[in-house]
Design a protein around this motif. Structure first.
Motif, PDB file in Angstrom:
ATOM      1  N   LEU A 182      32.735  46.077  12.458  1.00 44.67           N
ATOM      2  CA  LEU A 182      32.197  47.168  13.275  1.00 44.67           C
ATOM      3  C   LEU A 182      32.221  46.805  14.764  1.00 44.67           C
ATOM      4  N   LYS A 183      31.882  45.559  15.077  1.00 51.32           N
ATOM      5  CA  LYS A 183      31.918  45.128  16.482  1.00 51.32           C
ATOM      6  C   LYS A 183      33.311  45.304  17.075  1.00 51.32           C
ATOM      7  N   SER A 184      34.317  44.932  16.307  1.00 49.89           N
ATOM      8  CA  SER A 184      35.696  45.089  16.774  1.00 49.89           C
ATOM      9  C   SER A 184      36.029  46.566  16.972  1.00 49.89           C
ATOM     10  N   ALA A 185      35.568  47.403  16.031  1.00 55.15           N
ATOM     11  CA  ALA A 185      35.871  48.837  16.115  1.00 55.15           C
ATOM     12  C   ALA A 185      35.178  49.474  17.317  1.00 55.15           C
ATOM     13  N   LEU A 186      33.924  49.085  17.576  1.00 50.40           N
ATOM     14  CA  LEU A 186      33.170  49.666  18.684  1.00 50.40           C
ATOM     15  C   LEU A 186      33.690  49.204  20.042  1.00 50.40           C
ATOM     16  N   SER A 187      34.321  48.042  20.083  1.00 51.51           N
ATOM     17  CA  SER A 187      34.851  47.536  21.353  1.00 51.51           C
ATOM     18  C   SER A 187      36.001  48.387  21.866  1.00 51.51           C
ATOM     19  N   GLY A 188      36.706  49.067  20.953  1.00 52.99           N
ATOM     20  CA  GLY A 188      37.809  49.929  21.336  1.00 52.99           C
ATOM     21  C   GLY A 188      39.084  49.189  21.687  1.00 52.99           C
ATOM     22  N   LYS A 189      39.097  47.886  21.462  1.00 53.42           N
ATOM     23  CA  LYS A 189      40.274  47.088  21.819  1.00 53.42           C
ATOM     24  C   LYS A 189      41.388  47.201  20.783  1.00 53.42           C
ATOM     25  N   SER A 190      41.030  47.647  19.585  1.00 55.42           N
ATOM     26  CA  SER A 190      42.033  47.758  18.526  1.00 55.42           C
ATOM     27  C   SER A 190      41.711  48.957  17.645  1.00 55.42           C
ATOM     28  N   SER A 191      42.724  49.538  17.038  1.00 56.97           N
ATOM     29  CA  SER A 191      42.518  50.696  16.161  1.00 56.97           C
ATOM     30  C   SER A 191      41.947  50.241  14.813  1.00 56.97           C
ATOM     31  N   LEU A 192      41.350  51.191  14.083  1.00 57.10           N
ATOM     32  CA  LEU A 192      40.824  50.869  12.748  1.00 57.10           C
ATOM     33  C   LEU A 192      41.933  50.362  11.845  1.00 57.10           C
ATOM     34  N   SER A 193      43.112  50.926  12.008  1.00 58.16           N
ATOM     35  CA  SER A 193      44.245  50.516  11.179  1.00 58.16           C
ATOM     36  C   SER A 193      44.578  49.044  11.404  1.00 58.16           C
ATOM     37  N   ASN A 194      44.630  48.608  12.649  1.00 57.82           N
ATOM     38  CA  ASN A 194      44.944  47.208  12.951  1.00 57.82           C
ATOM     39  C   ASN A 194      43.815  46.273  12.530  1.00 57.82           C
ATOM     40  N   ILE A 195      42.556  46.738  12.716  1.00 55.77           N
ATOM     41  CA  ILE A 195      41.407  45.922  12.306  1.00 55.77           C
ATOM     42  C   ILE A 195      41.418  45.714  10.793  1.00 55.77           C
TER      43      ILE A 195
ATOM     44  N   SER B  77      25.092  61.472   7.150  1.00 53.87           N
ATOM     45  CA  SER B  77      26.067  62.562   7.206  1.00 53.87           C
ATOM     46  C   SER B  77      25.791  63.468   8.400  1.00 53.87           C
ATOM     47  N   GLU B  78      24.516  63.786   8.617  1.00 54.56           N
ATOM     48  CA  GLU B  78      24.128  64.644   9.733  1.00 54.56           C
ATOM     49  C   GLU B  78      24.470  63.967  11.068  1.00 54.56           C
ATOM     50  N   ALA B  79      24.235  62.649  11.124  1.00 55.84           N
ATOM     51  CA  ALA B  79      24.545  61.905  12.349  1.00 55.84           C
ATOM     52  C   ALA B  79      26.045  61.883  12.622  1.00 55.84           C
ATOM     53  N   ILE B  80      26.850  61.778  11.580  1.00 56.37           N
ATOM     54  CA  ILE B  80      28.310  61.789  11.738  1.00 56.37           C
ATOM     55  C   ILE B  80      28.772  63.122  12.315  1.00 56.37           C
ATOM     56  N   PHE B  81      28.146  64.216  11.857  1.00 58.18           N
ATOM     57  CA  PHE B  81      28.508  65.534  12.380  1.00 58.18           C
ATOM     58  C   PHE B  81      28.098  65.691  13.847  1.00 58.18           C
ATOM     59  N   GLY B  82      27.245  64.790  14.314  1.00 63.56           N
ATOM     60  CA  GLY B  82      26.839  64.838  15.717  1.00 63.56           C
ATOM     61  C   GLY B  82      27.686  63.973  16.629  1.00 63.56           C
ATOM     62  N   LEU B  83      28.654  63.259  16.060  1.00 64.55           N
ATOM     63  CA  LEU B  83      29.540  62.409  16.871  1.00 64.55           C
ATOM     64  C   LEU B  83      30.541  63.250  17.653  1.00 64.55           C
ATOM     65  N   LYS B  84      31.084  62.635  18.703  1.00 60.75           N
ATOM     66  CA  LYS B  84      32.187  63.257  19.428  1.00 60.75           C
ATOM     67  C   LYS B  84      33.504  62.772  18.838  1.00 60.75           C
ATOM     68  N   LYS B  85      34.526  63.582  18.977  1.00 56.52           N
ATOM     69  CA  LYS B  85      35.842  63.221  18.457  1.00 56.52           C
ATOM     70  C   LYS B  85      36.279  61.865  19.015  1.00 56.52           C
ATOM     71  N   GLY B  86      36.659  60.945  18.126  1.00 57.81           N
ATOM     72  CA  GLY B  86      37.084  59.621  18.517  1.00 57.81           C
ATOM     73  C   GLY B  86      35.987  58.579  18.473  1.00 57.81           C
ATOM     74  N   ASP B  87      34.715  59.018  18.285  1.00 52.54           N
ATOM     75  CA  ASP B  87      33.594  58.074  18.219  1.00 52.54           C
ATOM     76  C   ASP B  87      33.580  57.326  16.888  1.00 52.54           C
TER      77      ASP B  87
ATOM     78  N   TYR C  56      31.069  55.535  14.206  1.00 53.43           N
ATOM     79  CA  TYR C  56      29.641  55.548  13.860  1.00 53.43           C
ATOM     80  C   TYR C  56      29.054  54.187  14.200  1.00 53.43           C
ATOM     81  N   PRO C  57      27.911  54.128  14.915  1.00 55.09           N
ATOM     82  CA  PRO C  57      27.442  52.876  15.517  1.00 55.09           C
ATOM     83  C   PRO C  57      26.777  51.879  14.576  1.00 55.09           C
ATOM     84  N   ASP C  58      26.829  52.095  13.285  1.00 59.23           N
ATOM     85  CA  ASP C  58      26.232  51.139  12.345  1.00 59.23           C
ATOM     86  C   ASP C  58      27.078  51.114  11.078  1.00 59.23           C
ATOM     87  N   ILE C  59      26.945  50.043  10.290  1.00 67.54           N
ATOM     88  CA  ILE C  59      27.627  50.050   8.996  1.00 67.54           C
ATOM     89  C   ILE C  59      26.933  51.045   8.087  1.00 67.54           C
ATOM     90  N   ILE C  60      27.679  51.647   7.186  1.00 64.57           N
ATOM     91  CA  ILE C  60      27.138  52.655   6.270  1.00 64.57           C
ATOM     92  C   ILE C  60      27.165  52.073   4.861  1.00 64.57           C
TER      93      ILE C  60
END
Length: 469
Positions: free
Chosen positions: A349-362, A392-402, A404-408
């Protein structure tokens, strides 16, 4: 024949009474306890006795009510339980009406009867009187008083329940919940992925055993010989046993007297009753405290009565470490796997939130898979992934490209999720379906308000079944 004279809007006339609320008082089957003594009181309402003949008046009212609202479905869709439940509702509502000074007028009664027994807008008095006498076996005058009472009960509900409002934002919010959609990109780490990497030490096993002995203790177990009686099928036997059980010494004497059959169980405890036997806390506590070979009283369990003798008992025991070692190892492994998996997920998650790499590469970096969902509503997201409603409700509140700030965490693993796209509601479609959603919310609110109102009435006019019944 009566059904032919039901007006199409009869359900509007009685709409406020249509929701079937099951009160918390458990008096279903009360008519089976009468034993012919119809002048005797069978219940009390707010401390005042009510005889069977008086209770029968409320049953008749319930019968008329369901005939008018169900029409040709009356016989197929009603039963004694429904009639008695509705009778108790009428008892509470009419007591409240008397206290509040509420009573349907002659004009209300006439208008309702004309609506029910009119064909093409014309009231046929001769057909009305004939059908009341033939179908309900009562005079029009008596029928009209029953209608007055039914309307009066409706007026009470109208006063305390009907003023339900639905706000515009409630309608739109519910519509959004049902129709907004998201598309997610995610990495999923199943707990099973790390199962081969986990080991448990002897010290951990011993520490867990000593700290959780109560978790492994066996409950006291008993064997019983019992008779199971159905409230509907065995009414006569139940009636007689309720009067005579205290003078009966054993199951054997009962089965001989009433031509019944008994069953004998193996050892069982409260959490593992024999198949087909509903064994509640009341029966369990009684069985553990009573001596061997003593006959229990009749115990009510749902739609049945049970009568039993305890024929053997074993005390509760705590198994040795060797007996539960495998179970402890499995439990410790599950805890370690869960902890290790979630720790690994937080690094990802830390790697994903940093934005330095895509989820696919991570995902590739950690030898995992990166997948994408189809477009999903909130309900679809929960069904597809097992994600909780709040997340689920919190995910619907995200902006496109965000991300989710915690593990699920879900039952079998952990998600790291990213919102790829969001589809809002179709406003034109919402306008067309808006009224349906208004009615849906109105029905839900009315239903729950009725539940709360009947709960209040039960406290205001407590109903108690007399002991002899």
């Amino acid at each position: 024949m009566l059904n032919k004279f039901r007006a199409r809007h009869i359900k509007t006339t009685f709409w406020i009474l249509l929701i079937v609320i099951i009160p918390s008082f458990a008096f279903w089957g009360v008519s089976s306890f009468i034993r012919g003594k119809r002048k005797n009181a069978i219940i009390t309402v707010a401390g005042k006795p009510l005889s069977y003949s008086e209770f029968k008046e409320y049953l008749t009212m319930a019968n008329i009510y369901y005939r008018l609202t169900m029409g040709q479905d009356f016989y197929a869709k009603t039963n004694q339980q429904m009639l008695e439940t509705k009778a108790f509702q009428f008892i509470l509502l009419l007591h409240k009406a008397k206290k509040d000074g509420i009573k349907a007028s002659d004009k209300d009664v006439v208008k309702t009867i004309e609506n029910i027994f009119s064909i093409k807008g014309r009231f046929n008095e001769e057909a009305y009187e004939r059908n009341i006498k033939e179908q309900l076996m009562m005079t029009p005058r008596i029928f009209e008083e029953y209608i007055r009472k039914i309307l009066t009960a409706g007026m009470v509900l109208d006063k305390y329940v009907r003023n339900v409002t639905v706000k515009e934002d409630e309608i739109k919010n519910l519509y959004k919940i049902d129709n907004e959609q998201v598309k997610l990109s995610y990495i999923y780490i199943p707990y099973s992925k790390l199962s081969k990497e986990v080991n448990v030490t002897d010290k951990e096993i011993n520490d867990y055993y000593n700290g959780h002995k109560s978790n492994f203790s066996n409950l006291p177990r008993i064997k019983i010989r019992y008779i199971l009686l159905d409230k509907d099928k065995d009414k006569t036997v139940i009636d007689k046993l309720l009067r005579r059980a205290e003078n009966t010494k054993s199951i054997i004497s009962i089965i001989k007297k009433f031509s019944l059959q008994f069953q004998t169980t193996g050892y069982f405890d409260r959490n593992h009753p024999p198949g087909g036997l509903k064994w509640g806390k009341k029966a369990d506590e009684l069985a553990l405290s009573m001596p061997l070979n003593k006959l229990s009283p009749l115990i009510e369990e749902g739609r049945n009565y049970i009568l039993f003798e305890k024929i053997a008992q074993e005390k509760g025991t705590t198994p040795s470490l060797d007996e539960v070692k495998d179970k402890i190892v499995d439990e410790l492994k599950r805890d370690k796997i869960k902890t290790d998996t979630e720790s690994k997920a937080k690094d990802i998650l830390k790697s994903a939130l940093s934005g330095k790499s895509s989820l696919s590469n991570i995902a590739k970096e950690y030898s995992l898979e990166n997948n994408t969902t189809e477009y999903l509503t909130r309900r679809g997201l929960a069904e597809k992934t097992g994600i909780s409603r709040d997340i689920s409700e919190a995910i619907f509140g995200l902006k496109k490209g965000d991300v989710y700030p915690d593990i699920i965490t879900v039952k079998r693993g952990v998600y790291i999720a990213k919102l790829e796209d969001f589809l809002p509601i179709d406003e034109d479609k919402f306008k067309k379906e808006k009224e349906d959603y208004r009615q849906r919310i109105l029905s839900q609110k009315t239903f729950f308000r009725q539940i709360n109102f009947f709960s209040q009435l039960e406290k205001e006019f407590p109903i108690k079944k007399l002991k002899q019944f």
